[in-house]
Scaffold this motif. Structure first.
Motif, PDB file in Angstrom:
ATOM      1  N   THR A 118     -76.941 -35.124  16.775  1.00 36.38           N
ATOM      2  CA  THR A 118     -76.533 -36.523  16.579  1.00 36.38           C
ATOM      3  C   THR A 118     -76.910 -37.455  17.729  1.00 36.38           C
ATOM      4  O   THR A 118     -76.778 -38.667  17.579  1.00 36.38           O
ATOM      5  CB  THR A 118     -75.005 -36.604  16.371  1.00 36.38           C
ATOM      6  OG1 THR A 118     -74.341 -36.000  17.491  1.00 36.38           O
ATOM      7  CG2 THR A 118     -74.595 -35.875  15.095  1.00 36.38           C
ATOM      8  N   HIS A 119     -77.388 -36.930  18.865  1.00 34.42           N
ATOM      9  CA  HIS A 119     -77.664 -37.828  19.988  1.00 34.42           C
ATOM     10  C   HIS A 119     -78.873 -38.715  19.675  1.00 34.42           C
ATOM     11  O   HIS A 119     -79.737 -38.365  18.875  1.00 34.42           O
ATOM     12  CB  HIS A 119     -77.907 -37.037  21.279  1.00 34.42           C
ATOM     13  CG  HIS A 119     -79.278 -36.422  21.369  1.00 34.42           C
ATOM     14  ND1 HIS A 119     -79.586 -35.205  20.815  1.00 34.42           N
ATOM     15  CD2 HIS A 119     -80.427 -36.870  21.946  1.00 34.42           C
ATOM     16  CE1 HIS A 119     -80.856 -34.915  21.046  1.00 34.42           C
ATOM     17  NE2 HIS A 119     -81.401 -35.909  21.720  1.00 34.42           N
ATOM     18  N   LYS A 120     -78.927 -39.879  20.324  1.00 40.34           N
ATOM     19  CA  LYS A 120     -80.040 -40.800  20.117  1.00 40.34           C
ATOM     20  C   LYS A 120     -81.296 -40.204  20.745  1.00 40.34           C
ATOM     21  O   LYS A 120     -81.318 -39.866  21.929  1.00 40.34           O
ATOM     22  CB  LYS A 120     -79.735 -42.168  20.725  1.00 40.34           C
ATOM     23  CG  LYS A 120     -80.754 -43.234  20.318  1.00 40.34           C
ATOM     24  CD  LYS A 120     -80.298 -44.629  20.684  1.00 40.34           C
ATOM     25  CE  LYS A 120     -81.278 -45.675  20.153  1.00 40.34           C
ATOM     26  NZ  LYS A 120     -80.846 -47.047  20.457  1.00 40.34           N
ATOM     27  N   SER A 121     -82.332 -40.093  19.953  1.00 46.53           N
ATOM     28  CA  SER A 121     -83.503 -39.319  20.358  1.00 46.53           C
ATOM     29  C   SER A 121     -84.551 -40.171  21.067  1.00 46.53           C
ATOM     30  O   SER A 121     -84.518 -41.404  21.045  1.00 46.53           O
ATOM     31  CB  SER A 121     -84.142 -38.674  19.129  1.00 46.53           C
ATOM     32  OG  SER A 121     -84.753 -39.667  18.318  1.00 46.53           O
ATOM     33  N   TRP A 122     -85.517 -39.461  21.673  1.00 47.40           N
ATOM     34  CA  TRP A 122     -86.664 -40.120  22.296  1.00 47.40           C
ATOM     35  C   TRP A 122     -87.382 -41.012  21.300  1.00 47.40           C
ATOM     36  O   TRP A 122     -87.733 -42.150  21.621  1.00 47.40           O
ATOM     37  CB  TRP A 122     -87.633 -39.068  22.846  1.00 47.40           C
ATOM     38  CG  TRP A 122     -88.948 -39.655  23.273  1.00 47.40           C
ATOM     39  CD1 TRP A 122     -89.237 -40.228  24.480  1.00 47.40           C
ATOM     40  CD2 TRP A 122     -90.153 -39.761  22.488  1.00 47.40           C
ATOM     41  NE1 TRP A 122     -90.542 -40.677  24.501  1.00 47.40           N
ATOM     42  CE2 TRP A 122     -91.131 -40.404  23.295  1.00 47.40           C
ATOM     43  CE3 TRP A 122     -90.518 -39.372  21.194  1.00 47.40           C
ATOM     44  CZ2 TRP A 122     -92.437 -40.656  22.831  1.00 47.40           C
ATOM     45  CZ3 TRP A 122     -91.805 -39.624  20.742  1.00 47.40           C
ATOM     46  CH2 TRP A 122     -92.754 -40.260  21.553  1.00 47.40           C
ATOM     47  N   PHE A 123     -87.615 -40.538  20.074  1.00 44.38           N
ATOM     48  CA  PHE A 123     -88.382 -41.312  19.100  1.00 44.38           C
ATOM     49  C   PHE A 123     -87.645 -42.606  18.742  1.00 44.38           C
ATOM     50  O   PHE A 123     -88.268 -43.666  18.640  1.00 44.38           O
ATOM     51  CB  PHE A 123     -88.643 -40.482  17.847  1.00 44.38           C
ATOM     52  CG  PHE A 123     -89.612 -41.130  16.891  1.00 44.38           C
ATOM     53  CD1 PHE A 123     -90.975 -40.923  17.020  1.00 44.38           C
ATOM     54  CD2 PHE A 123     -89.162 -41.955  15.871  1.00 44.38           C
ATOM     55  CE1 PHE A 123     -91.878 -41.525  16.153  1.00 44.38           C
ATOM     56  CE2 PHE A 123     -90.058 -42.567  14.989  1.00 44.38           C
ATOM     57  CZ  PHE A 123     -91.419 -42.350  15.132  1.00 44.38           C
ATOM     58  N   GLU A 124     -86.345 -42.517  18.563  1.00 38.91           N
ATOM     59  CA  GLU A 124     -85.566 -43.720  18.228  1.00 38.91           C
ATOM     60  C   GLU A 124     -85.637 -44.755  19.338  1.00 38.91           C
ATOM     61  O   GLU A 124     -85.732 -45.960  19.074  1.00 38.91           O
ATOM     62  CB  GLU A 124     -84.106 -43.340  17.979  1.00 38.91           C
ATOM     63  CG  GLU A 124     -83.872 -42.525  16.723  1.00 38.91           C
ATOM     64  CD  GLU A 124     -82.439 -42.051  16.634  1.00 38.91           C
ATOM     65  OE1 GLU A 124     -81.716 -42.528  15.736  1.00 38.91           O
ATOM     66  OE2 GLU A 124     -82.025 -41.215  17.467  1.00 38.91           O
ATOM     67  N   LYS A 125     -85.620 -44.286  20.588  1.00 34.91           N
ATOM     68  CA  LYS A 125     -85.689 -45.218  21.723  1.00 34.91           C
ATOM     69  C   LYS A 125     -87.099 -45.774  21.894  1.00 34.91           C
ATOM     70  O   LYS A 125     -87.276 -46.952  22.213  1.00 34.91           O
ATOM     71  CB  LYS A 125     -85.263 -44.503  22.999  1.00 34.91           C
ATOM     72  CG  LYS A 125     -83.822 -44.017  23.003  1.00 34.91           C
ATOM     73  CD  LYS A 125     -83.548 -43.156  24.238  1.00 34.91           C
ATOM     74  CE  LYS A 125     -82.175 -42.513  24.184  1.00 34.91           C
ATOM     75  NZ  LYS A 125     -81.955 -41.579  25.311  1.00 34.91           N
ATOM     76  N   ARG A 126     -88.104 -44.923  21.690  1.00 31.36           N
ATOM     77  CA  ARG A 126     -89.489 -45.325  21.936  1.00 31.36           C
ATOM     78  C   ARG A 126     -90.023 -46.217  20.821  1.00 31.36           C
ATOM     79  O   ARG A 126     -90.798 -47.137  21.075  1.00 31.36           O
ATOM     80  CB  ARG A 126     -90.356 -44.061  22.057  1.00 31.36           C
ATOM     81  CG  ARG A 126     -91.842 -44.301  22.245  1.00 31.36           C
ATOM     82  CD  ARG A 126     -92.160 -44.827  23.624  1.00 31.36           C
ATOM     83  NE  ARG A 126     -93.589 -44.971  23.812  1.00 31.36           N
ATOM     84  CZ  ARG A 126     -94.346 -45.971  23.358  1.00 31.36           C
ATOM     85  NH1 ARG A 126     -93.760 -46.958  22.694  1.00 31.36           N
ATOM     86  NH2 ARG A 126     -95.645 -45.998  23.573  1.00 31.36           N
ATOM     87  N   PHE A 127     -89.608 -45.961  19.574  1.00 33.74           N
ATOM     88  CA  PHE A 127     -90.130 -46.716  18.430  1.00 33.74           C
ATOM     89  C   PHE A 127     -88.967 -47.235  17.567  1.00 33.74           C
ATOM     90  O   PHE A 127     -88.786 -46.794  16.433  1.00 33.74           O
ATOM     91  CB  PHE A 127     -91.058 -45.840  17.582  1.00 33.74           C
ATOM     92  CG  PHE A 127     -92.236 -45.290  18.336  1.00 33.74           C
ATOM     93  CD1 PHE A 127     -93.292 -46.115  18.702  1.00 33.74           C
ATOM     94  CD2 PHE A 127     -92.285 -43.952  18.687  1.00 33.74           C
ATOM     95  CE1 PHE A 127     -94.381 -45.612  19.397  1.00 33.74           C
ATOM     96  CE2 PHE A 127     -93.364 -43.436  19.391  1.00 33.74           C
ATOM     97  CZ  PHE A 127     -94.420 -44.262  19.753  1.00 33.74           C
ATOM     98  N   THR A 165     -90.247 -28.949  18.747  1.00 31.48           N
ATOM     99  CA  THR A 165     -90.337 -30.093  19.651  1.00 31.48           C
ATOM    100  C   THR A 165     -90.115 -31.405  18.911  1.00 31.48           C
ATOM    101  O   THR A 165     -89.506 -32.338  19.454  1.00 31.48           O
ATOM    102  CB  THR A 165     -91.705 -30.096  20.350  1.00 31.48           C
ATOM    103  OG1 THR A 165     -91.905 -28.821  20.952  1.00 31.48           O
ATOM    104  CG2 THR A 165     -91.780 -31.184  21.402  1.00 31.48           C
ATOM    105  N   ALA A 166     -90.604 -31.488  17.667  1.00 35.45           N
ATOM    106  CA  ALA A 166     -90.308 -32.674  16.861  1.00 35.45           C
ATOM    107  C   ALA A 166     -88.804 -32.843  16.716  1.00 35.45           C
ATOM    108  O   ALA A 166     -88.280 -33.966  16.722  1.00 35.45           O
ATOM    109  CB  ALA A 166     -90.968 -32.554  15.489  1.00 35.45           C
ATOM    110  N   SER A 167     -88.092 -31.728  16.626  1.00 36.52           N
ATOM    111  CA  SER A 167     -86.632 -31.779  16.578  1.00 36.52           C
ATOM    112  C   SER A 167     -86.060 -32.274  17.898  1.00 36.52           C
ATOM    113  O   SER A 167     -85.215 -33.174  17.924  1.00 36.52           O
ATOM    114  CB  SER A 167     -86.081 -30.386  16.257  1.00 36.52           C
ATOM    115  OG  SER A 167     -84.677 -30.355  16.382  1.00 36.52           O
ATOM    116  N   ASP A 168     -86.530 -31.706  19.005  1.00 39.59           N
ATOM    117  CA  ASP A 168     -86.033 -32.124  20.322  1.00 39.59           C
ATOM    118  C   ASP A 168     -86.245 -33.615  20.553  1.00 39.59           C
ATOM    119  O   ASP A 168     -85.406 -34.287  21.151  1.00 39.59           O
ATOM    120  CB  ASP A 168     -86.755 -31.345  21.427  1.00 39.59           C
ATOM    121  CG  ASP A 168     -86.414 -29.862  21.455  1.00 39.59           C
ATOM    122  OD1 ASP A 168     -85.387 -29.478  20.873  1.00 39.59           O
ATOM    123  OD2 ASP A 168     -87.186 -29.096  22.066  1.00 39.59           O
TER     124      ASP A 168
END
Length: 860
Positions: free
Chosen positions: A95-104, A142-145
């Motif tokens: 549930t944590h906010k991910s790298w992808f959400e922050k980057r894009f 890694t896509a998950s991470d």
């Protein structure tokens, strides 16, 4: 008299977990546990011996452990606290906010569908054969991470690859145990009414049914198609039988199921794939189904639908030699794709042209290439290392015949490894102690990893020696088990208990046994091997493992050569071959060896990732300069390992002899002396330990899948999502306009010509002065903004050609009327020397994914 087969009514029995342990079921069904030490420990605590006996499969563990043990754990406060902690850890991860959400943050409602023939996620899910599958598994993890909006698509193989059995003479035999899906970490995809989702996949004369299994990989779902259903004929059930089995026809049928069936599955589950990433060409038929669905939904032509679909297709090639790529007979292709060809409204010639480098030469006698088909139906393409990108551009230059080789638009994204999946628990603990608990989030930070040098030498060496000892113990256990299965003598069983020396320099070689990988390179000089391994003051030993493809007799012969060497009186106890290589054995090897050996015939190794796994554990690489090692060694040199040769490429077996000699020289003169160079008081090999630290600090940040998947996201996925969105907007208005423009350009192109090129500056200039150039261009019916007129320039290096060059865009200087224009450009001079330039004109449209999409180039 044969009795009729009764109709079977199937049902599944699941373990009865006490209520307090029910969360174990959810954790066991999410492969996140495989790279999370605390979660793995949760299952080890249930029954360590049974967990190992089930290939670390928690689903089977829970089905076989005595109910009394479960009841005991259900009231064990310590175990329940551990379970609470792991369940909370998984919840935070999901549930944590991910790298992808922050980057894009603006990329919403997009789905990347990743298609691969195999996935190596864990040994408990045997649907992989080797490097391609393990890379795909690491990609999903890694896509998950990173929190990418990605789903995986593959096949559910009833037989998997194969289990390796060595006969008494060392020849590889194969057995194919059937996967019991009820005991694997999968769940059936269900319809709203609770029934299983079953697809209809069209083949030439019948429909083949396929159900869908779901594997949860952290945040990422992987969907596997399974044709092994009673409703299907026996030959159709076998479509998802063995991995990489059968003849060409079998492969075509499998690849239709993967590509076309995979698109069916996603649509049936309500998943609209914005883009599709083809991991190798096996899934390329997906393009036809996506085009067909677009044509049907939007009532558009094949060309328009192909333009819209292709913008969302990415193709990654892993094969550096033409012979290693799938190429099918046109008769098979036209027969099996007939239902789809009719729906697309194209004729057989047009279909076959899609799989041929030179479409006008495609005939019923020329093979249909799956990589060519993939590239003709995708807008982004890449190799898997810098060197492999070069090899791929050379191999597929025929698709862009008028471009300089280095400008062929096949880029490269160097592979990586999912570091948490491959480092030992001891190394993970060391990183946590000295780098902090969040080292996994900092895998790409080079400054962060420089802190590895702060780890005390003695502590690093102590855990490394412990891992080598554990590897030796495991080798003895595995060798004894193999001998027992073969009915080995008491003497052979006793020898297995004492084989190898826990203190000796241990060199590992484990991978697919293909002939180009040259597993026997050291043994080209047997007497030298005997001298190397026969010393008692500085002992050296070799551990081999790997499988050959069942139809690769050359690879099997290599295995037999190694196995027979292990039985030689002069080498016995110093060389071992571990049977039935899998991910479990791989983890033990990369963690326990001192040196990782890799000696392929350059440039046949596309990337290779086993050396990256070994480096993350502190092992030093000893390798030919091929694949990933060519760039790693160029960047870091002998601080991280050794190079065999200087990147030579040989046309004959003469190279094997030379490189075998170089390999022996390196081991004898550098590797062995460095390993046994010990301080008198501490007995620590300080210089060796420094190289271990360099290997970890320099290679982990660059060769992990965090860096790799971020590259795919930034360079391919997100740009494809944006371009595809523009082309599909307003009922495909962008795609329609681009197709119309391309038709206009192709019709006008025969009249396009550069009629004159003039240097307006002197032929001899001082550094810093610009070369001013004018080009007179006839565009005919095209406008000046329909084209890019460029100056291709660079040093001649004493020759009469431009080996490589750079590009300067020219601007319109004058409109001469009647379709003639004068363009002007300036080439900067930075260094002295002999230079040359040439002018060219190409179609230009900002809506294209890459400037060479049309393959049209006109040179002066």
């Amino acid at each position: 008299m044969l009795l009729p087969m009764p109709t079977l009514r199937r049902f599944t029995v699941t373990p009865r977990l006490p209520a307090s342990l029910e969360r174990l079921r959810g954790i066991a069904h999410n492969l996140w546990w495989t790279w999370t030490p605390s979660a793995r420990a949760l299952f080890l605590r249930i029954d360590e011996g049974l967990f190992e006996a089930t290939h670390a499969n928690p689903i089977e563990l829970l089905s076989r452990v005595p109910q009394s043990r479960l009841d005991e754990l259900a009231v064990d406060d310590a175990y329940l606290a551990h379970l609470d902690s792991v369940a909370s850890e998984l919840e935070r991860y999901m549930t944590h906010k991910s790298w992808f959400e922050k980057r894009f943050p603006k990329v919403v409602d997009a789905t990347v569908a990743y298609f691969s023939m195999e996935y190596g996620l864990h040994e408990s899910l045997p649907i992989y054969s080797g490097g391609l599958g393990v890379l795909a598994g690491d990609h999903l993890k890694t896509a998950s991470d990173l929190g990418l909006p990605l789903v995986g698509v593959g096949l559910a193989y009833a037989e998997g690859y194969f289990r390796q059995v060595l006969e008494s003479d060392g020849w590889q035999a194969e057995r194919y145990p059937i996967n019991d899906w009820s005991r694997l970490p999968v769940s059936a995809v269900l319809l709203p009414d609770g029934k299983r989702l079953v697809l209809d996949v069209e083949y030439p004369d019948r429909i083949v049914k396929a159900q869908v299994w779901r594997v949860q990989v952290g945040r990422i779902p992987l969907y596997l198609l399974d044709a092994n259903l009673e409703e299907n004929q026996a030959e159709d059930r076998s479509i998802t039988g063995p991995l990489y089995g059968g003849d060409q026809e079998f492969r075509v049928r499998q690849e239709i199921m993967l590509g076309i069936g995979g698109v069916h599955a996603l649509e049936a589950m309500g998943l609209k794939a914005t883009i599709c990433h083809m991991n190798e060409g096996h899934s390329a038929f997906l393009a036809l189904e996506r085009i067909r669905r677009t044509m049907e939904a939007k009532n558009v032509s094949f060309a328009v639908a192909n333009e819209a679909a292709g913008a969302g297709h990415i193709f990654t090639t892993h094969t550096p030699v033409p012979a290693g790529n799938d190429a099918f007979s046109p008769a098979l292709v036209t027969r099996y794709l007939e239902p789809y060809r009719r729906a697309l409204g194209i004729d057989e010639a047009a279909l076959l042209a899609l799989g041929h480098e030179t479409p006008e030469l495609a005939t019923s006698a020329t093979p249909f290439s799956m990589p060519v088909f993939a590239m003709r139906n995708a807008d982004h393409y890449n190799g898997v290392s810098a060197l492999h990108g070069e090899v791929s551009r050379k191999m597929w230059k025929g698709l862009w015949p008028d471009l300089p080789e280095h400008q062929v638009p096949i880029r490269s994204v160097t592979n990586g490894v999912h570091t948490p999946s491959w480092i030992s628990r001891e190394m993970a603990g060391l990183f946590t102690r000295y780098l902090g608990p969040h080292w996994i989030e900092s895998l790409g930070d080079r400054d962060f990893w420089a802190r590895v040098h702060e780890i005390p030498d003695a502590e690093l060496w102590e855990i490394h020696e412990a891992r080598r000892y554990r590897l030796i113990q495991l080798c003895r256990k595995w060798l004894r088990a193999s001998a027992e299965k073969r009915g080995g003598s008491p003497a052979e069983l006793a020898r297995a208990e004492e084989i190898l020396d826990p203190r000796a320099l241990t060199i590992g070689f484990a991978r697919r046994f293909a002939t180009y990988k040259r597993a026997d390179l050291l043994f080209r000089d047997v007497e030298r091997v005997k001298r190397l391994l026969g010393t008692t003051d500085r002992p050296v030993q070799l551990v081999f493992a790997g499988k050959a493809h069942p139809q690769d007799k050359g690879g099997k012969e290599l295995i037999r050569t190694i196995v027979q060497a292990t039985r030689s009186a002069d080498l016995q106890g110093r060389v071992v071959f571990i049977e039935d290589y899998d991910m479990r054995i791989a983890r033990a090897l990369v963690a326990g060896v001192d040196v990782w050996l890799n000696n392929p015939r350059r440039p046949h190794e596309a990337s290779g990732t086993s050396g990256m796994k070994a480096a993350a554990n502190g092992a030093l690489n000893l390798s030919i300069l091929d694949g990933w090692w060519a760039e790693a060694y160029a960047d870091h040199g002998r601080n991280v390992g050794w190079a065999i040769g200087q990147g030579e490429e040989y046309e004959s077996d003469e190279g094997d002899v030379r490189e075998a000699e170089m390999l022996h020289d390196l081991v004898e003169r550098e590797v062995v002396p460095l390993f046994y160079d010990r301080e008198p008081h501490s007995r620590l090999p300080r210089r060796w330990i420094q190289r271990m630290k360099h290997a970890i600090a320099k290679l982990v940040p660059d060769y992990n899948t965090g860096r790799m998947v971020r590259e795919y996201a930034e360079r391919f996925y997100v740009p494809s999502i944006e371009i595809s969105g523009r082309l599909r907007k307003d009922e495909l208005a962008g795609a329609k306009a681009l197709v119309a423009w391309k038709d206009k350009v192709r019709a006008a192109w025969p009249a396009v010509e550069i009629t004159d090129v003039a240097l307006l500056s002197r032929e001899e200039l001082a550094v810093g002065e610009d070369v001013v150039v004018e080009a007179k261009v006839r565009l005919g019916k095209l406008a000046s903004d329909d084209v890019a007129v460029e100056l291709y320039h660079g040093p001649t290096n004493g020759g009469h050609t431009l080996p490589s060059g750079e590009v300067v865009r020219m601007k319109v200087a004058r409109d001469l009327g009647e379709g003639f224009f004068v363009f002007e450009g300036r080439v900067p001079t930075i260094e002295s020397g002999a230079y040359a330039l040439a002018a060219r004109v190409m179609p230009y449209n900002p809506a294209m994914s890459n400037p060479y999409e049309t393959s049209l180039v006109r040179w002066a």
